[in-house]
Design an enzyme around this catalytic site. Structure first.
Site, short mmCIF file in Angstrom:
data_model
loop_
_atom_site.label_atom_id
_atom_site.label_comp_id
_atom_site.label_asym_id
_atom_site.label_seq_id
_atom_site.Cartn_x
_atom_site.Cartn_y
_atom_site.Cartn_z
N ASN A 340 0.80 -1.13 0.10
CA ASN A 340 0.06 -0.08 0.01
C ASN A 340 0.86 1.35 0.03
O ASN A 340 0.77 2.18 0.97
CB ASN A 340 -0.92 0.12 0.99
CG ASN A 340 -2.08 0.79 0.92
OD1 ASN A 340 -2.21 1.44 -0.10
ND2 ASN A 340 -3.20 0.91 2.01
N HIS A 371 -8.58 3.54 8.59
CA HIS A 371 -8.92 2.11 8.09
C HIS A 371 -10.31 1.79 8.63
O HIS A 371 -11.15 1.30 7.62
CB HIS A 371 -7.85 1.03 8.61
CG HIS A 371 -6.76 0.80 7.81
ND1 HIS A 371 -5.68 1.69 7.78
CD2 HIS A 371 -6.85 -0.01 6.70
CE1 HIS A 371 -4.88 1.23 6.91
NE2 HIS A 371 -5.28 0.18 6.09
#
Length: 503
Positions: A340, A371
């Site tokens: 990521n 998140h």
């Protein structure tokens, strides 16, 4: 008797419901994959027929934005309005507030609105439905909003030449950057400057330390490099990742790690091996999604990052992962740096580089908030703090002893690879299980051994805080020997080399 629909709560289009039932996958996931494949085809058309040499930036902005919002409506229904609300609110903040504080307000509002939507989805709708959801695109939009706000702030207050912004973006440019069809569903995040350069057809940013073969580049300077070969390569990676995920994911379910029978009857070494295999099989779905998103952007002509030394074009400007570096990572940092990637860059820009004290802890906490609201996310990132500190202490204090010979270095790499993989798997289990109960059951089955070991290592092998290390580096740069006038030429060359290494 007719079977029940797999995903009755999907708020997007039901056009593909028959396909969803045939292949036995949730409708929202089917909608997502079909939209991404359609976006891939559209990206080729966008590059060929709406090339900057054939149409205006205004048309490219309008088409990219309208297509992006259509894909969002198809996948998420009216929930896609949240994308416009979040973008609209923060654009108003950029207009109304001063440059000195706009980045803070945008971070709080965009992250707060994202958090509100995530909490609503988890605790009001369907807890534990880990599938395609409308907050996923909002996570990417949050990154883009805050990246732009920080770029504008840095430009005005620090005179940042590397990411110089000539003006505040118009409303159309702002929505195009946030909601274009290439990145609306799965990103990745990109710099606003890079995106505008792509839309307007101006030369892409090149890294200063990137070595270029000028003769090879000269052959291509009058034409845009074709992304076709790179797109085919990334699609092949997508296909392989999808096949691996579909074939082995159910063979090694993560939930088995907390099964009472498995814990009671399986030797610990076998539990360690199974943990590695079960977490290994969860990664290909991320490889599929992120590599496909990268291919879509490349197919549209976005992502060109200069040329390699042999003259071949690089298409990794906004790539989100490096699979081989992930699977063979020999340190926790190496794994995170290649996983990521764009999110890691965002966290570094908005948090790590700006936090004077405990930047590691602050960055992991911000990542957990970004998140979502599942408790497992917070357990993962809190564990990640102690693992990162322990890995950093090991690298600073132990690694130098193994650099004397290639054989010693190989032994060190093998040991640290195994340790890194086990630490990653141990850390990420709550991220997959989501809930507190199952996650704590897993940690108890391991007697919190990784937590305890990492705390002991971090205490026994201390590393100086980051701000003290930076001060020492700056002090070393200032303490240079004074050369005589006769050595002025040599002194100039030495200083130039030192500045290059420091940068």
């Amino acid at each position: 008797m007719a079977t029940e629909t797999v995903s009755p709560a999907c708020t997007g289009s039901s056009l593909l419901q028959p396909i969803s039932e045939i292949i036995n996958l949730p409708l929202d996931q089917v909608n997502f994959v079909v939209c991404q494949l359609f976006a891939l085809l559209t990206a080729f058309w966008f590059r060929l027929y709406l090339h900057p040499s054939k149409t205006s930036p205004f048309i490219r902005h309008v088409v990219a934005t309208l297509l992006g919002f259509y894909f969002a409506l198809f996948c998420f229904g009216w929930y896609a309005l949240h994308f416009l609300v979040q973008s609209g609110l923060t654009y108003g903040i950029m207009i109304l507030t001063g440059v000195e504080h706009m980045h803070k307000y945008c971070l709080v509002v965009s992250l707060g609105y994202l958090g509100f939507c995530q909490i609503t989805r988890v605790y009001v709708f369907d807890y534990g439905m880990y599938s395609a959801d409308f907050t996923g695109p909002m996570m990417v939009i949050t990154q883009k909003i805050t990246s732009l706000a920080f770029e504008i702030h840095d430009d005005e207050t620090r005179k940042n030449k590397r990411r110089r912004l000539a003006r505040m973006p118009s409303l159309l440019e702002y929505f195009s950057y946030n909601c274009n069809f290439m990145g609306i569903l799965a990103g990745p995040t990109s710099s606003y400057n890079d995106y505008i350069a792509f839309i307007e057809g101006t030369p892409c940013r090149r890294h200063a330390d990137h070595q270029i073969n000028t003769k090879a580049v000269g052959r291509h300077k009058h034409t845009d490099p074709s992304p076709n070969i790179e797109v085919v390569r990334k699609l092949a990676t997508c296909f392989l990742s999808l096949m691996v995920f579909l074939s082995v994911c159910k063979v090694f379910p993560v939930e088995r790690n907390i099964s009472d029978d498995f814990i009671a009857t399986t030797p610990f070494y076998a539990q360690v091996v199974y943990l590695y295999l079960s977490m290994l099989t969860t990664r290909p779905k991320y490889y599929f999604v992120w590599t496909l998103a990268d291919a879509i952007n490349n197919a549209a002509g976005f992502g060109f990052n200069g040329y390699n030394s042999d003259g071949s074009p690089r298409w990794d400007l906004i790539s989100n992962l490096r699979i081989m570096d992930i699977e063979f990572a020999t340190s926790f940092k190496m794994f995170l740096d290649n996983w990521n990637i764009q999110t890691a860059h965002w966290l570094k820009r908005v948090c790590y580089e700006r936090c004077p004290y405990h930047p590691t802890a602050a960055t992991f906490i911000l990542s957990a908030m970004w998140h979502g609201a599942y408790p497992g996310y917070y357990l993962t990132f809190l564990t990640g703090i102690v693992v990162t500190l322990a890995a950093r202490a090991m690298r600073h204090n132990v690694r130098p002893y193994f650099l004397g010979s290639p054989s010693h270095k190989l032994v060190y790499d093998i040991i640290t690879w195994a340790g890194t993989q086990i630490a990653i798997c141990y850390t990420v289990v709550p991220f997959v299980l989501l809930s507190v109960g199952p996650s704590m059951k897993f940690y108890r089955s391991w007697y919190f051994s990784v937590h305890i070991g990492c705390v002991l290592l971090a205490v026994a092998l201390p590393v100086k805080p980051r701000h003290l290390r930076l001060k020492e580096q700056q002090k070393d740069l200032h303490q240079k020997p004074v050369a005589s006038p006769l050595d002025s030429t040599a002194s100039t060359d030495s200083n130039s080399n030192q500045k290059t290494k420091a940068s």
